[in-house]
Write an enzyme that holds these catalytic residues in place. Structure first.
Site, mmCIF file in Angstrom:
data_model
loop_
_atom_site.group_PDB
_atom_site.id
_atom_site.type_symbol
_atom_site.label_atom_id
_atom_site.label_comp_id
_atom_site.label_asym_id
_atom_site.label_seq_id
_atom_site.Cartn_x
_atom_site.Cartn_y
_atom_site.Cartn_z
ATOM 1 C CB THR A 115 1.744 2.234 3.533
ATOM 2 O OG1 THR A 115 2.583 1.352 2.804
ATOM 3 C CG2 THR A 115 0.803 2.930 2.570
ATOM 4 N N GLY A 171 0.966 -3.415 3.503
ATOM 5 C CA GLY A 171 1.444 -4.515 2.680
ATOM 6 C C GLY A 171 0.328 -5.422 2.199
#
Length: 596
Positions: free
Chosen positions: A400, A488
């Site tokens: 991400t 996460g």
């Protein structure tokens, strides 16, 4: 087909699997050969960046420069965020891209209000839960391949943000990314490491047939037959063509134009259920952020299907403790933080889901009364298992990027965007004429549960549980800080640690991110794969003293020194009196903050 989550190491598995051997006591890592600061927090790696007109903090320095260029051209903070995100999709494909989803929180100085955007994609309509269970061959959706793919939402997020808050044409926002895609950019150090790791992973997955088509990812991400190394120049003319189409024809071209038809044709060719109608029906959604008051500061997150309220649950529990008096060098502090996380994550595993399909009790979960009930469960010893806290029926490390921007008007943007696990699904669409579309599809659909009774159970047109969460902080209805910490399940526990570092320990915006962190791993997951029975695994960085670790072990915590799962932080703090922006960037990543 049972796929072992690739980010779970042997030590972590030993801690999570019932009956596994107990981990040996943690050992202090070697001393770091690192200099000393003589001002501010001792562990701080650099000073915060200060500016008055505009600020950007991203995980790749060139993307930060792109954002500043857009601000200097008269673009808003939203224009700068879109430009930086587009550049990061090119420069950090290991973490994000237009094949993934997007969430954002925007402070609008004109209305003096926070706006939330959920631009996450949905499951294909032509596949039932029974179909997916049969295709997956078990109780676990594979992390890679078409079974894990949901409709990408990032471009719809750009469209919604730009329509509401953009000042420059969208083509101007995308121009820097198009230029770098056509002419190339040097790959930075950590991104090169992730890139090379992912290529080896995809080679294995393609050989095993888990990734159904492998020629396109090789063609795109391994020019000359190998992944680029740090310092090598990478060109992505395929992505340049796709971004040009979006710039010239508008974002709808991604969902209803030839790009959508190319993507649908690709999925049909490899045997996937995704069709043109799934892309054409996709829409981003404006949502109201939710908040809790933590010692006079309002901390804001987005509601499910994201996991943001887990951070709020943690903070509301932690408010009942005098963390400052405990001190960061006490085992009691780290123990209480970890136990609060366990409680929040038990609820996260049970309740968090797409609110269009499930009645998620958000107000109750983040309430002070509920936190007081849950706080009573925290004792001097580590909890081996935790039950969700409400009697209501029916209801990890991802790849991400997080970025934040601010402009001279006072607008601030907190934006997170992701391909999810391991760079994405391994699938790269093409145009049928020998060119890829220049990006990889996310594998966010692997976060659905296959249990039909679970709140997060797969359903056609449903959005899966999402780990990516932007955050914001205000005080007395005045904007204070736009921040995030990707990674996460690390994200909510990381958000809580940043807030505690600043509010309880008085750290500045850079020091709050540089301070040593913990990451607690437990088996309770929204995919309904397991339940914590042994207290989980508490991972800490080398800055946590060995004496503290021994105290935690005496309390029953299984502790491990490690590197890697602690996320990537960016933040912009706005001084409420002077209006000066203070920017911070993650020393564990490649990026930086800059302003003017």
């Amino acid at each position: 087909m049972k796929i072992v989550r690739n980010l779970v190491g042997a030590a972590m598995m030993a801690a999570l699997v019932p009956g596994a051997s107990v981990a040996a006591p943690a050992e202090q890592p070697p001393r770091k050969d690192q200099g000393d600061r003589y001002e501010g927090f001792a562990g701080q790696t650099r000073s915060p960046v200060l500016a008055t007109h505009g600020m950007a903090a991203t995980s790749q320095p060139l993307a930060t420069g792109v954002a500043l260029d857009i601000l200097k051209q008269g673009g808003s903070a939203v224009d700068a965020a879109i430009a930086a995100n587009a550049a990061l999709g090119l420069m950090e494909p290991t973490g994000n891209g237009i094949g993934g989803d997007l969430f954002a929180i925007v402070w609008d100085p004109d209305t003096k209000k926070l706006y939330g955007l959920n631009a996450s994609g949905r499951a294909p309509m032509g596949q039932s839960l029974a179909d997916l269970r049969e295709a997956s061959g078990g109780d676990d959706i594979p992390d890679y391949g078409w079974r894990s793919v949901t409709v990408p939402g990032a471009v719809s997020g750009w469209a919604a943000l730009h329509e509401r808050f953009g000042k420059l044409p969208l083509g101007a926002d995308l121009a820097p990314a198009i230029y770098y895609a056509e002419h190339g950019y040097p790959v930075s150090e950590l991104i090169a490491w992730y890139w090379n790791r992912s290529m080896g992973n995809f080679a294995d997955l393609s050989a095993e047939g888990i990734v159904e088509e492998g020629e396109n990812w090789r063609q795109l991400f391994m020019p000359g037959g190998k992944a680029p190394q740090a310092g090598e120049v990478f060109v992505n003319k395929d992505l340049a063509r796709t971004l040009k189409t979006i710039a010239e024809q508008g974002p709808d071209s991604f969902y209803t134009g030839e790009l959508a038809r190319d993507m649908a044709a690709y999925f049909e060719r490899i045997g996937a259920p995704h069709r043109y109608e799934d892309f054409a029906s996709h829409e981003a959604e404006w949502v109201d952020p939710v908040s809790v008051d933590y010692r006079g500061y309002d901390v804001w997150e987005l509601p499910p299907n994201s996991q943001g309220i887990a951070a709020l649950q943690m903070l509301t529990i932690l408010e009942g403790y005098d963390l400052k008096a405990m001190g960061r060098d006490s085992g009691e502090f780290w123990h209480v933080m970890t136990e609060a996380k366990k409680l929040a994550f038990a609820d996260r595993a049970h309740y968090y889901a797409d609110m269009a399909f499930s009645d998620v009790p958000v107000e109750r979960l983040i309430s002070e009364d509920y936190a007081a009930e849950r706080r009573k469960l925290i004792g001097d010893k580590a909890a081996m298992s935790v039950e969700p806290g409400l009697d209501t029926s029916g209801i990890d490390a991802g790849d991400t990027i997080y970025l934040t921007t601010a402009d001279s008007s006072g607008m601030m943007v907190s934006l997170i965007q992701s391909n999810y696990r391991g760079m994405g699904s391994g699938l790269v669409a093409d145009d049928g004429e020998g060119h890829t579309l220049g990006f990889m599809f996310q594998d966010r659909g692997a976060q659905f549960a296959l249990d039909p009774d679970h709140a997060n159970a797969y359903a056609p047109g449903k959005r899966p549980f999402q780990t990516i969460i932007p955050a914001f902080m205000t005080k007395d209805d005045v904007p204070l800080m736009s921040f995030g910490l990707m990674g996460g399940a690390m994200q909510p526990q990381g958000h809580a640690q940043i807030v505690v570092n600043m509010v309880d320990f008085g750290m500045n915006v850079q020091a709050a991110g540089d301070a040593a962190r913990f990451h607690h791993e437990q088996a309770d997951e929204p995919t309904a794969l397991g339940k914590m029975t042994d207290g989980g695994l508490l991972q800490v960085e080398s800055g946590v003293p060995i004496e503290v670790v021994r105290d935690l072990e005496a309390r029953g915590q299984t502790v491990e020194y490690t590197t890697g799962p602690f996320g990537g932080y960016q933040a912009i703090y706005r001084d409420p009196e002077t209006g000066v922006y203070w920017g911070a960037s993650e020393m564990r990543k490649d990026g930086h903050a800059a302003g003017y």
